[in-house]
Scaffold this motif. Structure first.
Motif, mmCIF file in Angstrom:
data_model
loop_
_atom_site.group_PDB
_atom_site.id
_atom_site.type_symbol
_atom_site.label_atom_id
_atom_site.label_comp_id
_atom_site.label_asym_id
_atom_site.label_seq_id
_atom_site.Cartn_x
_atom_site.Cartn_y
_atom_site.Cartn_z
ATOM 1 N N VAL A 1 0.658 -1.230 -0.368
ATOM 2 C CA VAL A 1 -0.226 -0.002 -0.098
ATOM 3 C C VAL A 1 0.710 1.397 -0.316
ATOM 4 O O VAL A 1 1.644 1.193 1.471
ATOM 5 C CB VAL A 1 -0.846 -0.117 0.984
ATOM 6 C CG1 VAL A 1 -1.077 1.245 1.486
ATOM 7 C CG2 VAL A 1 -1.700 -0.970 1.669
ATOM 8 N N LEU A 2 1.186 1.945 -1.493
ATOM 9 C CA LEU A 2 1.532 2.791 -1.056
ATOM 10 C C LEU A 2 0.890 4.394 -1.334
ATOM 11 O O LEU A 2 -0.078 4.841 -1.973
ATOM 12 C CB LEU A 2 1.948 2.998 -1.997
ATOM 13 C CG LEU A 2 3.241 1.800 -2.873
ATOM 14 C CD1 LEU A 2 3.656 1.663 -4.900
ATOM 15 C CD2 LEU A 2 4.572 2.245 -1.373
ATOM 16 N N THR A 3 1.575 5.537 -0.351
ATOM 17 C CA THR A 3 0.475 7.073 -0.586
ATOM 18 C C THR A 3 1.535 8.210 -1.090
ATOM 19 O O THR A 3 2.590 7.458 -1.106
ATOM 20 C CB THR A 3 0.200 7.020 1.235
ATOM 21 O OG1 THR A 3 1.294 6.936 1.999
ATOM 22 C CG2 THR A 3 -1.204 6.530 1.232
ATOM 23 N N PRO A 4 1.470 9.361 -0.798
ATOM 24 C CA PRO A 4 1.897 10.123 -1.725
ATOM 25 C C PRO A 4 2.685 10.592 -1.144
ATOM 26 O O PRO A 4 2.919 10.213 0.461
ATOM 27 C CB PRO A 4 1.221 11.400 -1.671
ATOM 28 C CG PRO A 4 -0.414 10.930 -2.298
ATOM 29 C CD PRO A 4 -0.234 9.055 -1.212
ATOM 30 N N GLY A 5 4.119 10.379 -0.988
ATOM 31 C CA GLY A 5 5.979 10.889 -0.469
ATOM 32 C C GLY A 5 6.040 9.367 0.106
ATOM 33 O O GLY A 5 7.427 9.543 0.778
ATOM 34 N N SER A 6 5.329 8.687 -0.110
ATOM 35 C CA SER A 6 6.231 6.954 0.520
ATOM 36 C C SER A 6 6.996 6.355 -0.336
ATOM 37 O O SER A 6 6.930 7.144 -1.695
ATOM 38 C CB SER A 6 5.159 5.800 0.469
ATOM 39 O OG SER A 6 4.250 5.533 -0.301
ATOM 40 N N GLU B 1 -0.792 14.031 -6.254
ATOM 41 C CA GLU B 1 -1.516 15.492 -5.951
ATOM 42 C C GLU B 1 -2.399 15.465 -4.598
ATOM 43 O O GLU B 1 -2.336 16.533 -3.896
ATOM 44 C CB GLU B 1 -1.431 16.616 -7.057
ATOM 45 C CG GLU B 1 -0.490 17.139 -7.965
ATOM 46 C CD GLU B 1 -1.691 17.536 -9.024
ATOM 47 O OE1 GLU B 1 -2.912 17.480 -9.484
ATOM 48 O OE2 GLU B 1 -1.538 17.534 -10.288
ATOM 49 N N ALA B 2 -3.184 14.475 -5.167
ATOM 50 C CA ALA B 2 -4.016 14.720 -3.567
ATOM 51 C C ALA B 2 -3.795 13.966 -2.468
ATOM 52 O O ALA B 2 -3.311 12.887 -2.440
ATOM 53 C CB ALA B 2 -5.265 13.011 -3.794
ATOM 54 N N GLU B 3 -4.076 14.430 -1.344
ATOM 55 C CA GLU B 3 -3.733 13.928 -0.055
ATOM 56 C C GLU B 3 -5.319 12.770 0.101
ATOM 57 O O GLU B 3 -5.993 13.309 0.054
ATOM 58 C CB GLU B 3 -3.888 15.408 1.354
ATOM 59 C CG GLU B 3 -4.103 15.338 2.401
ATOM 60 C CD GLU B 3 -3.604 15.910 3.331
ATOM 61 O OE1 GLU B 3 -4.168 16.063 4.895
ATOM 62 O OE2 GLU B 3 -3.827 17.039 3.033
ATOM 63 N N GLY B 4 -4.672 12.007 1.053
ATOM 64 C CA GLY B 4 -5.548 10.807 1.221
ATOM 65 C C GLY B 4 -4.981 9.658 0.069
ATOM 66 O O GLY B 4 -5.587 8.837 -0.465
ATOM 67 N N ALA B 5 -4.404 10.098 -1.592
ATOM 68 C CA ALA B 5 -4.207 8.885 -2.823
ATOM 69 C C ALA B 5 -4.074 8.128 -1.761
ATOM 70 O O ALA B 5 -3.046 7.391 -0.616
ATOM 71 C CB ALA B 5 -3.887 9.724 -3.394
ATOM 72 N N ILE B 6 -3.893 7.091 -2.594
ATOM 73 C CA ILE B 6 -3.559 5.241 -2.113
ATOM 74 C C ILE B 6 -3.479 4.840 -3.726
ATOM 75 O O ILE B 6 -4.336 4.812 -4.396
ATOM 76 C CB ILE B 6 -4.623 4.532 -1.578
ATOM 77 C CG1 ILE B 6 -4.141 3.015 -1.498
ATOM 78 C CG2 ILE B 6 -5.624 4.824 -2.229
ATOM 79 C CD1 ILE B 6 -4.688 2.190 -0.352
ATOM 80 N N ILE B 7 -1.998 4.120 -3.394
ATOM 81 C CA ILE B 7 -2.019 3.098 -4.556
ATOM 82 C C ILE B 7 -1.556 1.853 -4.361
ATOM 83 O O ILE B 7 -0.890 1.327 -3.240
ATOM 84 C CB ILE B 7 -1.012 3.476 -5.375
ATOM 85 C CG1 ILE B 7 -0.993 4.119 -6.495
ATOM 86 C CG2 ILE B 7 -1.121 2.250 -6.980
ATOM 87 C CD1 ILE B 7 0.319 5.152 -7.384
ATOM 88 N N VAL B 8 -3.075 0.954 -4.438
ATOM 89 C CA VAL B 8 -2.492 -0.732 -3.666
ATOM 90 C C VAL B 8 -1.528 -1.315 -5.172
ATOM 91 O O VAL B 8 -2.264 -1.650 -6.189
ATOM 92 C CB VAL B 8 -3.425 -1.506 -3.433
ATOM 93 C CG1 VAL B 8 -3.380 -2.727 -3.048
ATOM 94 C CG2 VAL B 8 -4.043 -0.411 -2.131
ATOM 95 N N LEU C 1 -13.552 14.685 -3.758
ATOM 96 C CA LEU C 1 -13.126 16.165 -4.041
ATOM 97 C C LEU C 1 -12.296 16.299 -4.552
ATOM 98 O O LEU C 1 -11.606 17.691 -5.050
ATOM 99 C CB LEU C 1 -13.017 17.104 -2.682
ATOM 100 C CG LEU C 1 -14.660 17.372 -2.313
ATOM 101 C CD1 LEU C 1 -14.695 17.942 -1.066
ATOM 102 C CD2 LEU C 1 -15.545 18.150 -3.568
ATOM 103 N N SER C 2 -10.810 15.342 -4.811
ATOM 104 C CA SER C 2 -9.857 15.553 -4.910
ATOM 105 C C SER C 2 -9.813 15.319 -6.960
ATOM 106 O O SER C 2 -8.682 15.478 -7.254
ATOM 107 C CB SER C 2 -8.793 14.374 -4.927
ATOM 108 O OG SER C 2 -8.305 15.045 -3.509
#
Length: 198
Positions: A7-12, A53-60, A78-79
């Motif tokens: 599970v990846l999120t922005p900045g990880s 760009e989206a806060e709260g985004a995810i890539i599995v 909303l993003s």
């Protein structure tokens, strides 16, 4: 064969690389029925830029060794693009309470192993951890029964969505334009939203 999910999120670490892999997988998988998408990497990079760009985004991401063989993405509605936000506002939902699942794609040779359910559950868990969301949604293309490129051997995925608790919301639709494999120019496609409560 061992498949690892992350599970990846922005900045990880690895998130930016995974965004590029999302683009490549979308082009490869969405060429199939029912999307028939004749995509370009240039458009894909624009379309999925919101993931970064989206806060709260995810890539599995699912990997077989070092190769990404499937992904599922999502972000707060909303993003997303207005084509996705507007219909929810018009239908009476509060877009701030909706988490949008953008795509879940897996290479053909890795299907039928339970990855799809795992993808959606990890995405659902992420939305719950973020808090503030009441609904989870995604949309799928609507094709006519007599479409000339219909793959009659493809298994309809709608029954899977229903088993997983999603409901087709009559009248909650949007339109996206892309070029089908048998088209010279882009044309708008009807997209149906499916929703389930978090």
């Amino acid at each position: 064969m061992s498949i690892a999910l992350s599970v990846l999120t922005p900045g990880s670490p690895g998130f930016a690389e995974a965004v590029e892999q999302v683009a490549a997988l979308r082009i490869a998988v969405f060429r199939e029925w029912p999307y028939l998408y004749d995509g370009t990497l240039e458009f894909e990079r624009w379309y999925i830029a919101k993931l970064s760009e989206a806060e709260g985004a995810i890539i599995v991401a699912a990997k077989d060794g070092d190769t990404v063989i499937g992904v599922s993405t999502g972000m707060p509605l909303l993003s997303e693009h207005e084509e996705l936000i507007g219909p929810f506002s018009e239908y009476g939902y509060d877009p701030a309470e909706v988490f949008y699942g953008a795509e879940t794609v897996t290479l053909p040779e890795y299907r039928g192993r339970g990855l799809y359910r795992e993808f959606l559950e990890r995405r659902r868990e992420h939305a719950r951890r973020l808090g503030g969301f009441r609904w989870e949604t995604f949309c799928g293309v609507v094709r006519p029964a007599d479409h000339p490129l219909r793959d009659h051997e493809a298994r309809p995925v709608e029954a899977v969505w229903e088993r997983l608790g999603y409901r087709r919301i009559e009248g909650l639709t949007t339109g996206f334009s892309w070029k089908d494999l048998n088209e010279e120019e882009k044309s708008e496609k009807l997209m149906q939203f499916w929703v389930r409560e978090l």
